[in-house]
Design a protein around this motif. Structure first.
Motif: not given
Length: 953
Positions: A654-663, A732-748
């Motif tokens: 279920r956790m994998e599904d949640f992270l995939e939904e975020l992407l 959570l989105l950062q974790v999902a992106l990290r698993r795909k080898g991506q980086v979350l952009e900084e937010e001002d």
């Protein structure tokens, strides 16, 4: 046409059947008749063994007759009776099992010397039967030997000869059948099986003789502890020497079910199912591991080490299988491999926390590992997950208390033998704790609550440290009608705090050792304010100042001694200007004393740790809680071993599904829907986090805590929770992106604030709205009271008179229906002007979202302008001087309850981006209407009398 081998099989079965019949009549039945008296324990054992042998011989004769009958039918009509249908082939395994049972029954009699003991009772008879016994034994043995030995041969030799002939004939029959014939596979299988049976029989007889020879060599104490007719000796250190370290052992015996170390008069027996065998550090050493002991076998040479390793490992494998295999003496070089993980019950004997406890469950390398249950003699029970011998993972423990049928029930996550993570503990006192543990103690965020029917109900919601209340927390004392909001240390109120009573009195000050010290503030229900010092029981004492609602002040020394009321000596100042009543009633407590960012770190902190670990699914439940039936249900049904929980595999999936939904939902509209779904899902990490925050909010501001002087604290918390939930989504989105080898952009900061107000705050506000709006109602109760009186007064006016009274320009009155909408024409018939705008404004109460409330206000303004434009026959923008009277009219007709609370909540929760814009302008106009309706001259002047009202109609 049948083969010669089949004919030979038929003759073989005929001879064996006749032999079994003779054995039954001439040997077994006389043996049973001559068995020792059952009153003697040894005689009773002998009789039971002979009865078992007799029954197994009967079964062997029955399967032989069945095989004989099938062979005769086959020979008579081979065309209709296929070869592979013969029981000897089709049911070879069943026939083998009957043979094995006979062999076991026979060898049990050998170990117990049942034949020798029985023959002594009628020795003269058996001496006369030597010739018959020798014939049954196929002529083997001497006629001058002991009668017992003759009986052994007579019961053994026919079966050995019969199995040997089976193997030869079946192998010969298999050679005559073509490979493509299905019958060949059946014949080869039967030949192999009976060949294994032949080896098993020789081995079983050898082991029985070795075991029977062993018993006289042991001391009476050892023999009494170890003897059983079913036990078989596999290896003896007298035959293959071995030394044991670190113990000094006289003799090592390996039985088929136990490893025994003889040490003087002491007998150490180890269940083979719980013995693990590994190669030692050198070629001569063997490492053995049991649940409570560890030792090494050291042989004289590699051959001795290999022999012991082979025998022990094979015996362990057979013990785990629950039955003896045919091939115990393997021919391979490498020893067999016993399974590392096992499931066996065991009772601990050594001193320690597990002494006398019985464990039933999974093992690995001598330690409880996996699912299992521990039961102590004193009634304690633990069921759950274990790791290397310690409670680790989810587990339920019941601890009985002194009173009858009372238990402490711990449903928690455990780490290395102690409660660690989230847990629910229900105590025999009917108290319940739900929260986090560390090293077996309450640590982190948690709620401790008494039973509702308790004579002194109480609840603490807040932070704990090593089993004691420490940090920020809220305690409700239902018995005294008080709620404390503030800091704690070592289980006592310590630091800044606010006390709220059921009578409406509020205190704010500094607490030490559970008592207020130094200066503080007291706010009474009538908004009188005291600033000064208190006694430890919150009575006024020493220097202070009282400010009354009318603006008078009293400054001096105060004393509230027991039974004397309040005494003061000071100066009463009545010359001060009357204060703003709304300002007095809106005094707020706690602001600045408890920074909003640090209030509920016990809730946010574990979530951040969970995300920092990469959101492992197996830890989701330990972090955010689980659903369980009540302990009372568990105790009543005694089914506490089962609980309604999601298995770790499902949680991880279920956790994998949640992270995939975020992407997949990062666009604005999709993101809004994603957050709405996540926050509404009790299984989603964000949804669980929101529910915990709702719990803290209700504990702080509902019930006794519903005090108007806490509205500021509550408003801060709702906004902070929205910010934290947005941060949680981003993590959570950062974790999902990290698993795909991506980086979350900084937010001002500006973008973050916009997202919080646009995406999160409207979604979370409904969860806190009930308690929050209640505080707004209490805070603005007086203003709303005056507003309600104004509305009641204005309702006496008919529409046209009210428009005139409000100085609405007459050319704006909707008196013509030529260009009006259906709704507006209908309003003229009913003498109700601006009905569409009124009905639109009333919808402001149907939503809790500040943005939607502002949109309702905007549509109301549009309806007013649309009506005026239709009246004038052209587009018309209303200036403030014209808009305000019309808006007052619409507000008075909409009759919105608690409009002041609504306006202030919208203002406080409004997106800052609207400041200075249209929404801000419209809200300011609504505020002006609200204030105007409260004025005295709106209620006391120019009101129509009874007859005046009649004239207007």
């Amino acid at each position: 046409m049948c083969s010669p081998q089949e004919t030979a099989l038929l003759r073989l079965e005929e001879v064996f059947s006749a032999t079994l019949s003779r054995i039954n009549n001439l040997v077994l039945q006389p043996l049973l008749t001559a068995a020792p008296e059952p009153s003697d324990p040894a005689g009773r054992e002998c009789l039971q063994l002979l009865q078992q042998l007799y029954q197994s011989a009967q079964q062997l004769w029955e399967v032989t007759e069945e095989s004989l009958h099938a062979l005769r039918e086959r020979l008579q009509c081979p065309a209709t009776n296929a070869l592979e249908s013969l029981p000897l082939l089709r049911r070879a395994d069943r026939i083998l099992q009957v043979h094995v049972e006979y062999i076991n029954a026979y060898t049990n009699c050998v170990v117990a010397q049942a034949f020798q003991k029985t023959a002594k009772r009628r020795s003269q008879l058996w001496r006369g039967q030597r010739k018959m016994l020798r014939q049954l034994a196929c002529g083997s043995g001497s006629s001058e030997g002991p009668v017992g030995s003759a009986l052994l041969q007579a019961l053994r030799q026919p079966l050995s000869h019969h199995v040997q002939q089976y193997v030869l004939l079946l192998l010969s029959l298999g050679d005559t059948i073509e490979e493509c014939n299905p019958a060949r596979e059946w014949v080869v299988h039967a030949a192999t099986a009976f060949g294994n049976l032949q080896s098993f029989m020789r081995q079983a007889l050898d082991q029985a003789v070795a075991t029977q020879t062993l018993w006289p060599t042991l001391s009476s104490r050892a023999r009494e502890a170890l003897y059983s007719p079913t036990r078989r000796l596999l290896q003896d250190s007298h035959e293959v020497p071995v030394a044991v370290s670190p113990l000094r052992v006289d003799r090592v015996l390996l039985f088929h079910d136990a490893l025994v170390l003889l040490q003087g008069h002491h007998v150490h027996s180890f269940d083979l199912k719980l013995v693990w065998v590994d190669p030692g550090p050198d070629r001569h050493t063997l490492h053995l591991l049991t649940p409570e002991e560890e030792f090494f076998f050291q042989a004289k040479d590699p051959q001795g080490q290999a022999a012991w390793q082979w025998k022990v490992t094979q015996a362990v494998c057979q013990a785990l299988c629950g039955q003896k295999d045919f091939l115990v003496r393997g021919a391979g070089v490498e020893p067999p491999e016993a399974p590392v993980c096992r499931c066996v019950p065991y009772t601990f004997r050594a001193e320690g926390r597990l002494c006398q406890a019985t464990y039933e469950g999974e093992w690995c390398q001598g330690k409880p590992h996996g699912k299992g249950t521990l039961k102590w003699p004193d009634g304690r029970n633990h069921v759950g997950d274990f790791c290397r011998g310690l409670e680790h993972g989810f587990g339920i423990r019941l601890v009985p208390q002194a009173s009858e049928d009372k238990f402490d029930c711990y449903k928690c996550h455990w780490r290395e033998g102690s409660m660690d993570g989230y847990g629910i503990c229900e105590y025999s006192t009917d108290e319940v704790y739900k929260g986090y543990f560390r090293e077996g103690l309450r640590h982190g965020f948690g709620v401790l609550e008494s039973a509702p029917q308790s004579p002194e109900p109480h609840r603490y919601t807040g932070h704990w440290e090593r089993g004691q209340r420490s940090g920020y927390g809220v305690e409700e004392d239902g018995h005294r009608g008080e709620r404390y909001i503030g800091m704690w240390q070592v289980d006592q109120r310590h630091g800044p705090g606010v006390m709220v009573t059921q009578a409406g009195v509020c205190y704010q000050g500094t607490f030490q050792a559970d008592k207020m010290v130094g200066t503080g503030v007291l706010l009474s229900e009538d908004d009188s304010l005291y600033e000064g010092t208190f006694t430890r029981d919150l009575s006024l004492t020493g220097k202070g100042k009282v400010t009354f609602p009318n603006g008078f002040t009293l400054e001096g020394s105060f004393d509230s001694g027991s039974g004397r009321g309040l005494h003061t000596q000071g100066v009463l100042d009545m010359a001060a200007l009357p204060p703003d009543p709304s300002g007095i009633s809106k005094r707020q407590l706690g602001l600045g004393a408890f920074p909003v960012e640090s209030r509920w770190q016990g809730v946010y902190g574990p979530f951040r740790d969970f995300v920092g670990a990469g959101c492992p699914g197996e830890l989701q439940e330990a972090l955010l809680g689980f659903h369980m039936p009540s302990s009372r249900e568990l105790r009543q049904s005694q089914e506490y071993l089962s609980c309604e929980r999601t298995c770790p595999e499902d949680s991880a999936s279920r956790m994998e599904d949640f992270l995939e939904e975020l992407l997949q939902h990062r666009e604005p509209e999709a993101l809004q829907q994603l957050l709405r779904k996540a926050l509404g899902n009790s299984l989603h990490p964000l949804g669980k986090l929101l529910r915990t925050l709702m719990l803290t909010f209700q504990a702080t501001y509902a019930g006794i805590g519903a005090n108007k002087h806490l509205q500021g604290l509550a408003q801060e918390e709702v906004k902070q929770h929205a910010r934290e939930l947005w941060a949680a989504y981003r993590s959570l989105l950062q974790v999902a992106l990290r698993r795909k080898g991506q980086v979350l952009e900084e937010e001002d900061a500006e973008t973050r604030d916009q997202q919080v107000h646009r995406c999160v705050l409207p979604l979370v506000l409904p969860s806190f709205y009930s308690e929050l709006f209640t505080l707004y109602l209490l805070l603005h109760e007086r203003e709303d009271g005056r507003y309600s009186q104004g509305i009641a007064s204005l309702s006496l006016f008919p529409d046209t008179k009210l428009l005139e009274f409000l100085d609405v320009q007459k050319h704006l009155w909707p008196l013509k229906d030529l260009t009006l909408t259906t709704n507006q024409r209908h309003s003229l018939v009913r003498d109700k002007c601006f009905l569409s705008a009124t009905e639109c404004l009333q919808k402001i109460m149907t939503t809790v979202d500040p943005r939607e409330k502002l949109e309702v206000l905007e549509r109301t303004y549009g309806e007013i302008e649309a009506t005026v434009s239709r009246v004038l026959g052209q587009e018309h923008k209303l200036p403030m001087d014209d808009l305000l009277p019309l808006l007052i009219y619409v507000v008075s007709r909409a009759r919105i309850q608690h409009l002041g609370a609504e306006i202030h909540l919208i203002r406080d929760m409004m997106d800052p981006i609207h400041t200075g814009g249209l929404y801000d302008f419209l809200l300011t106009a609504l505020e002006s209407c609200y204030e105007h309706i409260q004025k005295e001259d709106m209620r006391l002047h120019h009101l129509p009398g009874r007859w005046g009202c009649k004239e207007l109609w």
